[in-house]
Design an enzyme around this catalytic site. Structure first.
Site, PDB file in Angstrom:
ATOM      1  N   LYS A 191       0.842  -1.200   0.000  1.00 41.00           N
ATOM      2  CA  LYS A 191       0.000   0.000   0.000  1.00 41.00           C
ATOM      3  C   LYS A 191       0.883   1.257   0.000  1.00 41.00           C
ATOM      4  O   LYS A 191       2.102   1.161   0.008  1.00 41.00           O
ATOM      5  CB  LYS A 191      -0.948  -0.036   1.203  1.00 41.00           C
ATOM      6  CG  LYS A 191      -2.000  -1.174   1.080  1.00 41.00           C
ATOM      7  CD  LYS A 191      -3.147  -0.820   0.153  1.00 41.00           C
ATOM      8  CE  LYS A 191      -3.959  -1.981  -0.381  1.00 41.00           C
ATOM      9  NZ  LYS A 191      -4.725  -2.758   0.547  1.00 41.00           N
TER      10      LYS A 191
HETATM   11  C1  LIG Z   1      -5.824  -3.800   0.837  1.00 42.71           C
HETATM   12  C2  LIG Z   1      -7.263  -3.454   0.973  1.00 42.71           C
HETATM   13  C3  LIG Z   1      -7.981  -3.698   2.149  1.00 42.71           C
HETATM   14  C4  LIG Z   1      -7.438  -4.524   3.279  1.00 42.71           C
HETATM   15  O1  LIG Z   1      -6.323  -4.001   3.888  1.00 42.71           O
HETATM   16  P1  LIG Z   1      -5.550  -4.906   4.952  1.00 42.71           P
HETATM   17  O2  LIG Z   1      -4.680  -3.910   5.661  1.00 42.71           O
HETATM   18  O3  LIG Z   1      -4.768  -5.921   4.182  1.00 42.71           O
HETATM   19  O4  LIG Z   1      -6.555  -5.514   5.843  1.00 42.71           O
HETATM   20  C5  LIG Z   1      -9.286  -3.254   2.248  1.00 42.71           C
HETATM   21  N1  LIG Z   1      -9.872  -2.613   1.229  1.00 42.71           N
HETATM   22  C6  LIG Z   1      -9.239  -2.347   0.079  1.00 42.71           C
HETATM   23  C7  LIG Z   1      -9.941  -1.604  -0.999  1.00 42.71           C
HETATM   24  C8  LIG Z   1      -7.912  -2.787  -0.097  1.00 42.71           C
HETATM   25  O5  LIG Z   1      -7.290  -2.584  -1.268  1.00 42.71           O
END
Ligand SMILES: *Cc1c(COP(=O)(O)O)cnc(C)c1O
Length: 393
Positions: A191
């Protein structure tokens, strides 16, 4: 040349901070996590921020704190990651899936309107997803939510840092500063900033903040921080069967430095996006992601949409051929209604969400990350140009 989909950007700052934490003897939630929360809250302009071990945990805690109950429904766009809808199911409630706009991939409020009106269940909330890091028009979402008496929980997994405004006259409204009840961010490995695994919930509501904090650590009522300091004591009380969603100081150590570099990272991704945009100019085998003067775009994703009518290969073949040329891409996402769980549980077919069903077959997410070299971006552009021309319909 080989171009990965993503390369994490970890500097000596992160590494030294982690080592410092390891040497300190305090590994789990403690002073570094507290500092990370305080700095994150300041960065987005929210009074409360709660560091958690994932965005999924943040979403789950938000729904729990809002009192979502069995049998109620929550509007969720079908074009999203698993987490947005699964947390509704954690509460034994129902995700009311809605179709999306094929350009922004964001929830289509007219479609949502019809579904809310037809729903046999009580619809209590809406969870917009700022796909790729370009924020939705939150005034429109708020107007919709108010009209139907819904709370809003933002899935902001892609949108740190992102901002929007109505027009040039207005100052920027940063994602997380309070357009909704709770905003949930992700610090997963790929991310916009990372702690390996991690997330953050921000809110303006002190009661929601308090409930989420209690439920994030076993439903223990005593101020969690005090337990972890010298002034803490052995005594605590359990007020609800909570979860185990706290972030560790080891992870927060990475986060503190990633946070400081977040805007630098964003600018570097924006440069990549700009280079893609000019590199693909005039190439009418594909469509580029939208952008706007009224958005600060995090550029977590740069998705293209193939014009399949102009090509004699499909998206899967296109991705394979790029891979043969050394370029790794991804797809965000196959919409939820096409996955076996949702198809079988709710009896969905492609025709139930026609826009999402059509657009996802054209989607490819290209590599974009801070530290991506100009030669790497140019190689992706050239390779895609060659592929399109070779495979013209
Ligand atoms: C990556 C993602 C999540 C989940 O994030 P985590 O930190 O892995 O739980 C939720 N929503 C979207 C749109 C994502 O891309």
């Amino acid at each position: 040349m080989k171009v990965p989909f993503f390369r994490p950007n970890i500097s000596d700052g992160e590494i030294n901070e982690v080592v410092d934490t390891l040497r300190s003897g305090w590994l789990t939630t403690g002073p570094k996590t507290k500092e990370f929360e305080e700095r994150f809250a300041r960065a987005v302009g929210a009074p409360h921020a709660l560091a958690l071990n994932s965005c999924t945990a943040a979403l789950h805690l938000a729904l729990e704190a809002l009192g979502l109950r069995e049998g109620q429904a929550v509007v969720v766009p079908t074009m999203t990651f698993a987490a947005t809808a699964e947390v509704v199911r954690y509460m034994n409630a129902e995700p009311l899936l809605a179709d999306v706009h094929p350009d922004t991939l964001q929830i289509d409020l007219e479609d949502a309107e019809r579904r809310v009106k037809e729903s046999r269940r009580k619809v209590v909330g809406i969870m917009p997803v700022h796909i790729g890091g370009m924020m939705a028009d939150m005034d429109r979402i708020r107007e919709f939510a108010e009209r139907h008496s819904l709370w809003i929980v933002e899935d902001a997994a892609h949108s740190f840092p992102s901002a929007w405004r109505k027009d040039k006259e207005e100052s920027w409204r940063w994602c997380g500063r309070g357009d909704s009840k709770v905003t949930c961010f992700s610090f997963y490995a790929n991310k916009t900033i990372t702690t390996g695994e991690g997330g953050m919930a921000t809110t303006h509501d002190p009661e929601l903040a308090e409930r989420m904090r209690i439920m994030s650590l076993h439903g223990i009522s005593k101020d969690a921080w005090k337990r972890f300091t010298a002034s803490g004591s052995w005594y605590y009380e359990i007020v609800a069967p909570g979860f185990k969603y706290n972030l560790t100081d080891v992870a927060a150590s990475i986060g503190l430095h990633q946070l400081e570099r977040a805007e630098e990272f964003r600018k570097l991704r924006e440069d990549v996006a700009r280079r893609y945009r000019s590199g693909f100019e005039g190439l009418d085998y594909l469509e580029l992601p939208p952008s706007s003067e009224d958005r600060i775009h995090s550029w977590h994703l740069f998705y293209i949409r193939l014009r399949l009518d102009k090509l004699k290969i499909d998206r899967a073949r296109f991705i394979d051929l790029l891979k043969e040329m050394g370029i790794i891409t991804s797809v965000h996402w196959m919409p939820l209604h096409l996955h076996p769980y949702y198809r079988e549980t709710y009896g969905f077919s492609e025709g139930d969400f026609p826009e999402a069903s059509r657009v996802w077959k054209r989607l490819i997410s290209l590599p974009i990350f801070p530290g991506m070299k100009n030669e790497e971006v140019d190689y992706v552009i050239d390779s895609i140009r060659i592929l399109c021309e070779k495979n013209e319909a």
